[in-house]
Enzyme design. Structure first.
Site, PDB file in Angstrom:
ATOM      1  N   CYS A  25       0.822  -1.210   0.000  1.00 53.98           N
ATOM      2  CA  CYS A  25       0.000   0.000   0.000  1.00 53.98           C
ATOM      3  C   CYS A  25       0.855   1.258   0.000  1.00 53.98           C
ATOM      4  O   CYS A  25       2.033   1.228   0.331  1.00 53.98           O
ATOM      5  CB  CYS A  25      -0.883   0.075   1.237  1.00 53.98           C
ATOM      6  SG  CYS A  25      -1.936  -1.329   1.471  1.00 53.98           S
ATOM      7  N   GLY A  51       0.342   0.205  -5.079  1.00 54.59           N
ATOM      8  CA  GLY A  51      -0.944  -0.474  -5.014  1.00 54.59           C
ATOM      9  C   GLY A  51      -1.827  -0.085  -6.174  1.00 54.59           C
ATOM     10  O   GLY A  51      -2.072   1.100  -6.377  1.00 54.59           O
ATOM     11  N   ASN A 125      -0.405   1.234   5.883  1.00 53.10           N
ATOM     12  CA  ASN A 125       0.535   0.479   5.052  1.00 53.10           C
ATOM     13  C   ASN A 125       1.325  -0.451   5.974  1.00 53.10           C
ATOM     14  O   ASN A 125       1.870  -0.008   6.972  1.00 53.10           O
ATOM     15  CB  ASN A 125       1.480   1.444   4.323  1.00 53.10           C
ATOM     16  CG  ASN A 125       2.579   0.731   3.551  1.00 53.10           C
ATOM     17  OD1 ASN A 125       3.661   1.281   3.371  1.00 53.10           O
ATOM     18  ND2 ASN A 125       2.328  -0.462   3.063  1.00 53.10           N
ATOM     19  N   GLY A 126       1.391  -1.716   5.568  1.00 53.87           N
ATOM     20  CA  GLY A 126       2.102  -2.700   6.384  1.00 53.87           C
ATOM     21  C   GLY A 126       1.174  -3.847   6.701  1.00 53.87           C
ATOM     22  O   GLY A 126       0.000  -3.821   6.357  1.00 53.87           O
ATOM     23  N   TYR A 266      13.331  -3.481  -4.721  1.00 51.95           N
ATOM     24  CA  TYR A 266      12.309  -3.542  -5.769  1.00 51.95           C
ATOM     25  C   TYR A 266      11.171  -2.542  -5.605  1.00 51.95           C
ATOM     26  O   TYR A 266      10.724  -1.946  -6.572  1.00 51.95           O
ATOM     27  CB  TYR A 266      11.711  -4.957  -5.807  1.00 51.95           C
ATOM     28  CG  TYR A 266      10.404  -5.026  -6.570  1.00 51.95           C
ATOM     29  CD1 TYR A 266      10.395  -5.009  -7.964  1.00 51.95           C
ATOM     30  CD2 TYR A 266       9.182  -5.068  -5.899  1.00 51.95           C
ATOM     31  CE1 TYR A 266       9.190  -5.034  -8.662  1.00 51.95           C
ATOM     32  CE2 TYR A 266       7.991  -5.097  -6.605  1.00 51.95           C
ATOM     33  CZ  TYR A 266       8.002  -5.086  -7.980  1.00 51.95           C
ATOM     34  OH  TYR A 266       6.825  -5.099  -8.664  1.00 51.95           O
TER      35      TYR A 266
HETATM   36  P1  AMP Z   1       9.133 -13.795 -10.982  1.00 50.89           P
HETATM   37  O1  AMP Z   1      10.471 -14.310 -10.562  1.00 50.89           O
HETATM   38  O2  AMP Z   1       8.707 -14.205 -12.331  1.00 50.89           O
HETATM   39  O3  AMP Z   1       8.067 -14.137  -9.955  1.00 50.89           O
HETATM   40  O4  AMP Z   1       9.188 -12.232 -11.017  1.00 50.89           O
HETATM   41  C1  AMP Z   1      10.323 -11.553 -10.648  1.00 50.89           C
HETATM   42  C2  AMP Z   1      10.113 -10.109 -10.978  1.00 50.89           C
HETATM   43  O5  AMP Z   1       9.007  -9.611 -10.228  1.00 50.89           O
HETATM   44  C3  AMP Z   1      11.337  -9.320 -10.625  1.00 50.89           C
HETATM   45  O6  AMP Z   1      11.842  -8.853 -11.831  1.00 50.89           O
HETATM   46  C4  AMP Z   1      10.840  -8.164  -9.788  1.00 50.89           C
HETATM   47  O7  AMP Z   1      11.070  -6.955 -10.483  1.00 50.89           O
HETATM   48  C5  AMP Z   1       9.357  -8.365  -9.643  1.00 50.89           C
HETATM   49  N1  AMP Z   1       8.961  -8.452  -8.244  1.00 50.89           N
HETATM   50  C6  AMP Z   1       9.711  -8.671  -7.166  1.00 50.89           C
HETATM   51  N2  AMP Z   1       8.958  -8.659  -6.048  1.00 50.89           N
HETATM   52  C7  AMP Z   1       7.710  -8.405  -6.422  1.00 50.89           C
HETATM   53  C8  AMP Z   1       6.473  -8.239  -5.715  1.00 50.89           C
HETATM   54  N3  AMP Z   1       6.424  -8.311  -4.396  1.00 50.89           N
HETATM   55  N4  AMP Z   1       5.365  -7.977  -6.442  1.00 50.89           N
HETATM   56  C9  AMP Z   1       5.426  -7.896  -7.779  1.00 50.89           C
HETATM   57  N5  AMP Z   1       6.551  -8.035  -8.497  1.00 50.89           N
HETATM   58  C10 AMP Z   1       7.696  -8.287  -7.831  1.00 50.89           C
END
Ligand code: AMP
Length: 484
Positions: A25, A51, A125-126, A266
């Site tokens: 969030c 979000g 958030n959290g 990220y």
């Molecule tokens: P995957 O390994 O296919 O599940 O996706 C990895 C990619 O998802 C990485 O390139 C990250 O940029 C992105 N990513 C990392 N953590 C998250 C998250 N919590 N929610 C959505 N995307 C993420």
């Protein structure tokens, strides 16, 4: 069941448990600025990456609150007319992402309730790690819940506090919470902002005109034209009335602070500053360190856009190998009604990414990603890059293997779905069908941003700094999605 002492870092086994769906969030609170809802709208726009499932703003004018919230992006939920219907000098806003099944509009925030001192609104958030335990207790005492969001637990705790004065009630409610919370609460025209004692999620204060704003990331201050004042400290509770900011009593301190390092890896925007560090600079430092730990002779470095752009630049700077744009990302991907063709196992990635053949053909390519979660995107990307004629594909990940789910507010799948938990690095090397693979080490990552330490790195290390009370008590929250 015996429990470890409160606040003790834990090495808990979560392997078999599928943790509750986690939520991500962004929040904003504004006080003492005319047209506050328009500013909140801009802030939510800048926080949209935190979000995408629902958005909401409550505005407060002379103690009267008006709320609009709905499912979808900020630009879908709000029109110019809607914003005009939200007058006042104060506002609280929220964007929310939740995993499937928990996205009902009832769970959208801010949550607004009638309260003896005027409406009370909350944006959170959290993730609380004792929300199921608290909810069970509150229900047994007669509380009626309207949503499955854990943020509603905070509202009930405030309402049920035995204290008489609202500030003491908020303080009392917050001391019952375990886990991660950066919250903005409005009571009448007054805004309160608080962070949990470990400070998992960010919350930042800025000055704007004669008033103040609190936001999840500094990029939201920038878009509002607000000036950064300071971070809300872990455990701090503040009251804001226009230009007047008062620090209220601090929450009981935790043994250590634990800001989330995955925000830097990220989640946060690279143009934000979190934990006193530029997110872009942190990611570049990760990329530089990655190049030191896993060097490779190659023709170009490319990023998995956009989240790995900064890390790939860092890798290129350190290695002296040219950075090139080898993958393009479509920024307009929303939900698509076009179903993947049966044969297309790469559909999910294909709709988002496309290789640039001229960059990749005949080249030895280093692909930098910020993290590997399930590994599904990477498998597809490697096939695209090879399909575009790359001679060699060397995969580099600017963080350690994600082995553990997050219970503090980053959306991660269960341990069983995390490729870094299920497979060794050698197996991932084979699974992705790459010529080489290299993950940044945990020590290297922490060292690269040492001025910001200590962090919560539970997703990498399994060392959970705040008790996982619901897990300990076996309160598996099936059907009880959390708030955020
Ligand atoms: P995957 O390994 O296919 O599940 O996706 C990895 C990619 O998802 C990485 O390139 C990250 O940029 C992105 N990513 C990392 N953590 C998250 C998250 N919590 N929610 C959505 N995307 C993420």
């Amino acid at each position: 069941m015996t429990h470890p002492p409160a606040n003790a870092p834990m090495d808990i086994r979560v392997s078999e448990l599928d943790p509750r769906p986690r939520e991500e969030c962004g929040v904003v609170g504004i006080s003492g600025v005319p047209g506050a809802s328009e500013l909140a709208y801009l802030a939510l726009y800048a926080l949209q990456h935190r979000g995408q499932e629902s958005a909401g703003i409550v505005s407060i004018e002379k103690g009267q609150s008006r709320l609009h919230k709905g499912l979808g992006l900020v630009s879908d939920v709000f029109t110019a007319e809607r914003l005009l219907s939200l007058p006042g000098d104060s506002a609280v806003g929220h964007v929310r992402y939740s995993t499937a099944g928990s996205g009902a509009v009832l769970n959208a925030q801010p949550i607004v309730v009638n309260y003896e001192e005027g409406n009370l609104a909350i944006a959170h958030n959290g993730n609380l790690t004792n929300q199921a335990a608290l909810r069970q207790k509150l229900v047994s005492e007669g509380s009626l819940f309207q949503s499955s969001s854990d943020s509603e637990v905070i509202v009930h705790l405030i309402a049920r506090s035995r204290h008489r004065q609202v500030e003491a009630q908020i303080d009392d409610a917050l001391t019952h919470l375990e886990g991660a919370f950066s919250v903005v609460i409005s009571v009448g025209d007054t805004i309160y902002a608080a962070r949990d004692p470990r400070g998992f999620r960010p919350l930042i204060m800025g000055r704007i005109g004669s008033g103040h704003a609190v936001v999840s990331e500094t990029c939201a201050l920038d878009i509002m034209g607000a000036e950064y004042v300071r971070d809300i400290e872990p455990g701090e509770v503040i009251r804001i009335r226009g230009g007047d900011v008062v620090q209220l009593r601090s929450l009981p301190p935790a043994p250590r602070h634990a800001p989330c390092i995955f925000e830097l890896v990220y989640f946060a925007r690279p143009d934000s500053r979190l934990w006193g560090i530029s997110v872009d600079r942190a990611r570049r430092a990760f990329g530089r360190r990655l190049a030191q730990e896993h060097p490779m002779d190659a023709d170009c470095v490319i990023a998995v856009p956009d989240s790995a752009n900064s890390a790939a630049l860092g890798y290129a700077e350190e290695s002296g190998i040219p950075y090139e744009l080898g993958l393009l990302r479509n920024h307009y991907v929303g939900r698509t009604f076009i179903r993947p063709r049966q044969a297309d196992r790469d559909f999910g990635a294909r709709i988002k990414y496309n290789p640039v053949r001229e960059v990749l053909h005949g080249r030895r390519v280093i692909v930098v990603d910020d993290s590997l979660v399930r590994g599904t995107t990477s498998r597809s990307l490697v096939r695209f890059i090879r399909g575009a004629g790359a001679r060699e594909v060397h995969f580099r990940i600017a963080s350690p293997p994600v082995k553990n789910p997050c219970f503090y507010g980053i959306d991660m799948p269960s341990k069983a779905e995390l490729i870094g938990s299920q497979l060794s690095v050698e197996d991932i090397h084979r699974e992705l069908a790459v010529d080489s693979i290299g993950y940044l080490s945990l020590e290297g990552m922490i060292d690269a941003v040492k001025q910001g330490a200590p962090f919560c790195d539970a997703c990498f290390s399994g060392n959970y700094p705040a008790r996982l009370v619901d897990v300990e008590q076996g309160l598996q929250p099936a059907g009880v999605p959390p708030g955020c």
